[in-house]
Motif scaffolding. Structure first.
Motif, PDB file in Angstrom:
ATOM      1  N   ILE A   1      22.176  84.996  37.012  1.00  0.00           N
ATOM      2  CA  ILE A   1      21.703  84.955  38.159  1.00  0.00           C
ATOM      3  C   ILE A   1      21.944  84.057  38.387  1.00  0.00           C
ATOM      4  O   ILE A   1      22.157  84.519  40.092  1.00  0.00           O
ATOM      5  N   GLY A   2      22.568  82.805  38.462  1.00  0.00           N
ATOM      6  CA  GLY A   2      23.617  82.128  39.359  1.00  0.00           C
ATOM      7  C   GLY A   2      24.174  82.979  40.202  1.00  0.00           C
ATOM      8  O   GLY A   2      24.244  82.926  41.169  1.00  0.00           O
ATOM      9  N   SER A   3      25.311  82.823  39.456  1.00  0.00           N
ATOM     10  CA  SER A   3      26.214  84.060  39.732  1.00  0.00           C
ATOM     11  C   SER A   3      26.347  84.942  40.929  1.00  0.00           C
ATOM     12  O   SER A   3      27.628  85.666  41.820  1.00  0.00           O
ATOM     13  N   LYS A   4      25.028  85.783  40.409  1.00  0.00           N
ATOM     14  CA  LYS A   4      24.576  87.276  41.306  1.00  0.00           C
ATOM     15  C   LYS A   4      24.806  86.261  43.239  1.00  0.00           C
ATOM     16  O   LYS A   4      24.377  85.675  43.457  1.00  0.00           O
TER      17      LYS A   4
ATOM     18  N   LYS B   1      23.927  70.998  31.368  1.00  0.00           N
ATOM     19  CA  LYS B   1      22.559  72.359  31.194  1.00  0.00           C
ATOM     20  C   LYS B   1      21.632  71.583  32.478  1.00  0.00           C
ATOM     21  O   LYS B   1      21.344  72.548  32.453  1.00  0.00           O
ATOM     22  N   ARG B   2      21.939  70.387  33.076  1.00  0.00           N
ATOM     23  CA  ARG B   2      21.185  70.861  33.936  1.00  0.00           C
ATOM     24  C   ARG B   2      21.466  71.003  35.297  1.00  0.00           C
ATOM     25  O   ARG B   2      20.900  72.007  35.851  1.00  0.00           O
ATOM     26  N   HIS B   3      22.872  71.846  35.577  1.00  0.00           N
ATOM     27  CA  HIS B   3      23.619  71.977  36.457  1.00  0.00           C
ATOM     28  C   HIS B   3      22.967  73.597  36.825  1.00  0.00           C
ATOM     29  O   HIS B   3      22.866  74.530  36.997  1.00  0.00           O
ATOM     30  N   ARG B   4      22.914  73.990  35.247  1.00  0.00           N
ATOM     31  CA  ARG B   4      22.800  75.261  34.894  1.00  0.00           C
ATOM     32  C   ARG B   4      21.189  75.599  34.930  1.00  0.00           C
ATOM     33  O   ARG B   4      21.462  76.933  35.221  1.00  0.00           O
ATOM     34  N   ALA B   5      20.105  75.169  34.573  1.00  0.00           N
ATOM     35  CA  ALA B   5      19.375  75.533  35.408  1.00  0.00           C
ATOM     36  C   ALA B   5      19.109  75.162  36.697  1.00  0.00           C
ATOM     37  O   ALA B   5      18.549  76.329  37.014  1.00  0.00           O
ATOM     38  N   LEU B   6      20.316  74.683  37.360  1.00  0.00           N
ATOM     39  CA  LEU B   6      19.379  74.287  38.690  1.00  0.00           C
ATOM     40  C   LEU B   6      19.958  75.550  39.777  1.00  0.00           C
ATOM     41  O   LEU B   6      19.408  75.110  40.228  1.00  0.00           O
ATOM     42  N   HIS B   7      21.256  76.311  38.570  1.00  0.00           N
ATOM     43  CA  HIS B   7      22.551  76.887  39.486  1.00  0.00           C
ATOM     44  C   HIS B   7      21.195  78.509  39.837  1.00  0.00           C
ATOM     45  O   HIS B   7      21.191  78.731  40.562  1.00  0.00           O
ATOM     46  N   GLY B   8      20.213  79.197  38.514  1.00  0.00           N
ATOM     47  CA  GLY B   8      19.879  79.834  38.570  1.00  0.00           C
ATOM     48  C   GLY B   8      18.220  79.593  40.055  1.00  0.00           C
ATOM     49  O   GLY B   8      17.900  80.325  40.126  1.00  0.00           O
ATOM     50  N   LEU B   9      18.260  78.168  39.473  1.00  0.00           N
ATOM     51  CA  LEU B   9      16.508  78.171  40.322  1.00  0.00           C
ATOM     52  C   LEU B   9      16.785  78.153  41.847  1.00  0.00           C
ATOM     53  O   LEU B   9      15.937  78.899  42.854  1.00  0.00           O
ATOM     54  N   SER B  10      18.319  77.392  42.033  1.00  0.00           N
ATOM     55  CA  SER B  10      18.367  77.203  43.172  1.00  0.00           C
ATOM     56  C   SER B  10      18.379  78.847  43.496  1.00  0.00           C
ATOM     57  O   SER B  10      17.977  79.115  45.231  1.00  0.00           O
ATOM     58  N   ARG B  11      19.549  80.190  42.897  1.00  0.00           N
ATOM     59  CA  ARG B  11      19.729  80.952  43.756  1.00  0.00           C
ATOM     60  C   ARG B  11      18.034  82.107  44.216  1.00  0.00           C
ATOM     61  O   ARG B  11      17.392  82.782  44.344  1.00  0.00           O
ATOM     62  N   SER B  12      17.149  81.999  42.975  1.00  0.00           N
ATOM     63  CA  SER B  12      16.386  82.881  42.797  1.00  0.00           C
ATOM     64  C   SER B  12      15.293  82.038  44.373  1.00  0.00           C
ATOM     65  O   SER B  12      14.589  83.230  44.593  1.00  0.00           O
ATOM     66  N   LEU B  13      15.386  80.737  44.112  1.00  0.00           N
ATOM     67  CA  LEU B  13      14.349  80.601  46.016  1.00  0.00           C
ATOM     68  C   LEU B  13      14.989  80.787  46.617  1.00  0.00           C
ATOM     69  O   LEU B  13      14.112  81.103  47.485  1.00  0.00           O
ATOM     70  N   ILE B  14      16.262  80.504  46.989  1.00  0.00           N
ATOM     71  CA  ILE B  14      16.851  81.105  48.216  1.00  0.00           C
ATOM     72  C   ILE B  14      17.062  82.666  48.458  1.00  0.00           C
ATOM     73  O   ILE B  14      16.663  83.367  49.356  1.00  0.00           O
ATOM     74  N   ASP B  15      16.807  83.380  47.708  1.00  0.00           N
ATOM     75  CA  ASP B  15      16.205  85.367  47.155  1.00  0.00           C
ATOM     76  C   ASP B  15      15.268  85.252  47.333  1.00  0.00           C
ATOM     77  O   ASP B  15      14.832  86.506  48.649  1.00  0.00           O
ATOM     78  N   ASN B  16      13.850  83.955  47.290  1.00  0.00           N
ATOM     79  CA  ASN B  16      12.749  84.851  47.571  1.00  0.00           C
ATOM     80  C   ASN B  16      12.342  84.579  48.989  1.00  0.00           C
ATOM     81  O   ASN B  16      11.320  85.020  48.970  1.00  0.00           O
TER      82      ASN B  16
END
Length: 194
Positions: free
Chosen positions: A4-7, A60-75
């Protein structure tokens, strides 16, 4: 890499995204403006017609934040472009809802008193068409549909959840407030002894 984060997040002509030094992302579109503070470890960049989020390491923390940050901006991009809507269905005899001129929602949910709900300024509440809803498993007919609309996905969901919590659906007749399309499994009532 995170799936998710890399898209990249594709932007249309009507949406503009800006990022300041403190990693505050501002998204402007036809429906309004949203601002979100992204974790300082993440790198948010606007390239051509897309927003790209990168992470510094594979922790692990950065991998979790990567997808979260991308999803927040997409929303945020989706919210300022199309907005979000949640529909709540009131099921029960005498259950009804009205919205007055000030935007206050008045609910009659089988209590001895009416319930008044004042939504946040960013969210609008209206009464929808009850004929367009099909509810499975309810013994009573749908009486009213309440529509919650806004550009902030989290806030729309929070307001809808608060309204639903005022009278959650009960498990014997299915009366109460539920989301449109929500399935409530009903229990069998007691049978009379012979």
């Amino acid at each position: 890499m995170a799936r998710i984060g890399s898209k990249p997040i594709q932007l249309n002509d009507k949406v503009t995204v800006s990022v300041d030094k403190a990693n505050r992302v501002t998204v402007q579109g036809p429906k309004g403006e949203l601002i979100e503070q992204i974790d300082p470890d993440m790198t948010v960049s606007v390239e051509d017609d897309a927003v790209v989020v990168d992470r510094p390491t594979n922790q692990k923390r950065h991998r979790a934040l990567h997808g979260l940050s991308r999803s927040l901006i997409d929303n945020m991009v989706e919210g300022v472009t199309n907005g979000y809507k949640k529909r709540l269905v009131l099921i029960g005899v005498g259950y009804r809802a009205e919205v007055d001129n000030d935007g206050v929602l008045e609910l009659a949910l089988g209590y001895s008193h009416p319930i008044f709900f004042m939504p946040p300024e960013e969210v609008s509440i209206s009464i929808g068409d009850a004929k367009s809803v099909s509810v499975s498993g309810a013994k009573d007919n749908v009486t009213t549909v309440v529509e919650v609309e806004g550009i902030d996905k989290q806030l729309v969901g929070q307001v809808a959840a608060k309204i639903r919590s005022l009278r959650p659906p009960e498990v014997y007749k299915g009366k109460g407030v539920r989301y449109d399309g929500e399935h409530v499994s009903l229990k069998a009532g007691k049978t009379a002894a012979r």
